[in-house]
Design an enzyme around this catalytic site. Structure first.
Site, PDB file in Angstrom:
ATOM      1  N   ASP A  19      15.118   2.858   4.541  1.00 22.42           N
ATOM      2  CA  ASP A  19      14.128   2.226   3.653  1.00 22.42           C
ATOM      3  C   ASP A  19      14.846   1.607   2.453  1.00 22.42           C
ATOM      4  O   ASP A  19      14.590   0.459   2.080  1.00 22.42           O
ATOM      5  CB  ASP A  19      13.103   3.258   3.147  1.00 22.42           C
ATOM      6  CG  ASP A  19      12.127   3.668   4.229  1.00 22.42           C
ATOM      7  OD1 ASP A  19      12.399   3.392   5.414  1.00 22.42           O
ATOM      8  OD2 ASP A  19      11.087   4.271   3.900  1.00 22.42           O
ATOM      9  N   SER A  45       7.137   1.700   0.174  1.00 28.09           N
ATOM     10  CA  SER A  45       6.717   1.537  -1.225  1.00 28.09           C
ATOM     11  C   SER A  45       7.551   2.385  -2.191  1.00 28.09           C
ATOM     12  O   SER A  45       7.876   1.920  -3.282  1.00 28.09           O
ATOM     13  CB  SER A  45       5.220   1.820  -1.400  1.00 28.09           C
ATOM     14  OG  SER A  45       4.967   3.169  -1.194  1.00 28.09           O
ATOM     15  N   ALA A  51      10.828   0.709  -2.669  1.00 29.90           N
ATOM     16  CA  ALA A  51      10.659  -0.571  -3.376  1.00 29.90           C
ATOM     17  C   ALA A  51      10.384  -0.341  -4.860  1.00 29.90           C
ATOM     18  O   ALA A  51      10.882  -1.088  -5.711  1.00 29.90           O
ATOM     19  CB  ALA A  51       9.536  -1.378  -2.733  1.00 29.90           C
ATOM     20  N   PRO A  65       0.844  -1.188   0.000  1.00 26.95           N
ATOM     21  CA  PRO A  65       0.000   0.000   0.000  1.00 26.95           C
ATOM     22  C   PRO A  65       0.892   1.257   0.000  1.00 26.95           C
ATOM     23  O   PRO A  65       1.860   1.318   0.760  1.00 26.95           O
ATOM     24  CB  PRO A  65      -0.819  -0.110   1.283  1.00 26.95           C
ATOM     25  CG  PRO A  65      -0.339  -1.308   2.011  1.00 26.95           C
ATOM     26  CD  PRO A  65       0.720  -1.996   1.206  1.00 26.95           C
TER      27      PRO A  65
HETATM   28  C1  MEV Z   1      10.460   6.176   7.001  1.00 23.71           C
HETATM   29  O1  MEV Z   1      10.161   4.839   6.680  1.00 23.71           O
HETATM   30  C2  MEV Z   1      11.438   6.226   8.138  1.00 23.71           C
HETATM   31  C3  MEV Z   1      11.814   7.629   8.620  1.00 23.71           C
HETATM   32  O2  MEV Z   1      12.707   7.448   9.719  1.00 23.71           O
HETATM   33  C4  MEV Z   1      12.482   8.442   7.542  1.00 23.71           C
HETATM   34  C5  MEV Z   1      13.863   7.914   7.183  1.00 23.71           C
HETATM   35  O3  MEV Z   1      14.502   7.240   7.970  1.00 23.71           O
HETATM   36  O4  MEV Z   1      14.298   8.239   6.074  1.00 23.71           O
HETATM   37  C6  MEV Z   1      10.609   8.387   9.124  1.00 23.71           C
END
Ligand code: MEV
Length: 315
Positions: free
Chosen positions: A150, A106, A109, A99
């Site tokens: 990420d 996402s 990915a 989602p």
């Molecule tokens: C986003 O999935 C995670 C955050 O810590 C941003 C990042 O680490 O780039 C909010």
């Protein structure tokens, strides 16, 4: 448009941040797991003329993509530059079960699957560093100031203790535990949440830096709990982290409600995961039956979707 038969597929899985979202942007440690229950695949096909895209959100010319897809455009251009091919004669079809904007990675990915698909299409190879470079560039467009967690988690298959710009550390969970992942059904706002946290840190550096340090400490202690299989401690650290994330203003009513319901249903701990302000939350259970009970409660509380993930590998 003439579509030739020649085509290749690239794919990538989602991710869950167990501990340390937001504080990881400030150099604190975080813990993330690849989430293979959801994923993205991109099929590249030979075509004639300008590059075209087919996705749930947009169908048409790459040159005319809406600004929300500027990260995809940059990914395609950078990959084609790397493999020394012109921006033409390609059609990319994107299919996703992640989602969008729910804290499951996402955007990273889709960038990863796109690079892999294009590189396969031209029969080239690129290094992990080159892949991460392109994905992180795309993440800068999507999220402003990404920590890189990420990008790292969707391009790898390891359970990881991550510190920005430091060598990663693979983790193994000793014992059994289950993570319940629930989607509020609300679009998260990682870009806005990350920039609001930056403003909070600017305005009240002492208070907010202390909160960020506490989140880092909890991630550090969670690493120990994971290594020793202490699920009860891990659960407590998760719930404490949610409290600190609230202080950073990155939770919202929907996330808080699901966290509360999970705890009422017997979860050992619960917190938001990812950027927050919508998106997903996670809860921890000691065994599958408990996980199932929590998942049912979350569905009753109108979670849009719920997954059960066995920590340490299987889903
Ligand atoms: C986003 O999935 C995670 C955050 O810590 C941003 C990042 O680490 O780039 C909010």
């Amino acid at each position: 448009m003439e579509i030739l038969t020649n085509s290749t597929v690239g794919s990538a899985h989602g991710k869950i941040i167990l501990m340390g979202e937001h504080s990881v942007v400030y150099g604190e440690p975080a813990i993330a797991v690849p989430f293979e229950a959801v994923g993205i695949s991109v099929e590249t096909t030979a075509s004639k003329g300008e590059i075209t895209i087919d996705s749930n959100y947009y169908q048409g010319s790459l040159d005319l993509v809406p600004s929300q897809l500027d990260n995809l455009k940059a990914t395609i251009h950078r990959t084609l530059d790397l493999v020394e091919k012109p921006y033409q004669d390609l059609h990319l079809a994107i299919q996703s079960t992640i989602p969008a904007e729910r804290g499951m990675g996402s955007s990273a990915a889709v960038a990863t699957a796109t690079v892999r698909s294009l590189v396969n299409f031209f029969n080239k190879e690129i290094s992990q560093e080159e892949l991460l470079d392109i994905v992180n560039e795309a993440e800068k467009i999507a999220h402003g100031n990404p920590s890189g967690i990420d990008a790292w988690t969707v391009t790898n298959n390891d359970f990881v203790y991550y510190v920005k710009e430091a060598p990663f550390e693979k983790l193994t969970f000793k014992g059994t535990a289950f993570i319940i992942v629930a989607d509020t059904g609300q679009t998260g706002q990682t870009l806005k949440a990350v920039s609001d946290v930056a403003s909070l840190v600017d305005h009240s550096p002492e208070i907010m830096e202390a909160v960020i340090k506490k989140l880092g400490k909890l991630a550090h202690k969670s690493k120990k709990a994971i290594k020793t299989g202490d699920v009860h401690a891990l659960g407590r650290f998760m719930s404490r982290a949610h409290g600190h994330l609230k202080k950073l203003t990155v939770s919202n009513d929907a996330l808080d409600l699901l966290v509360e319901k999970a705890l009422d249903a017997g979860a050992l701990g619960a917190k938001l995961t990812g950027g927050g302000r919508g998106g997903c939350m996670i809860a921890l259970a000691e065994d599958y039956l408990q996980a199932h009970r929590i998942a049912s409660q979350l569905k009753e509380a109108r979670a849009d979707k719920v997954w059960i993930y066995e920590l340490g590998g299987k889903q």
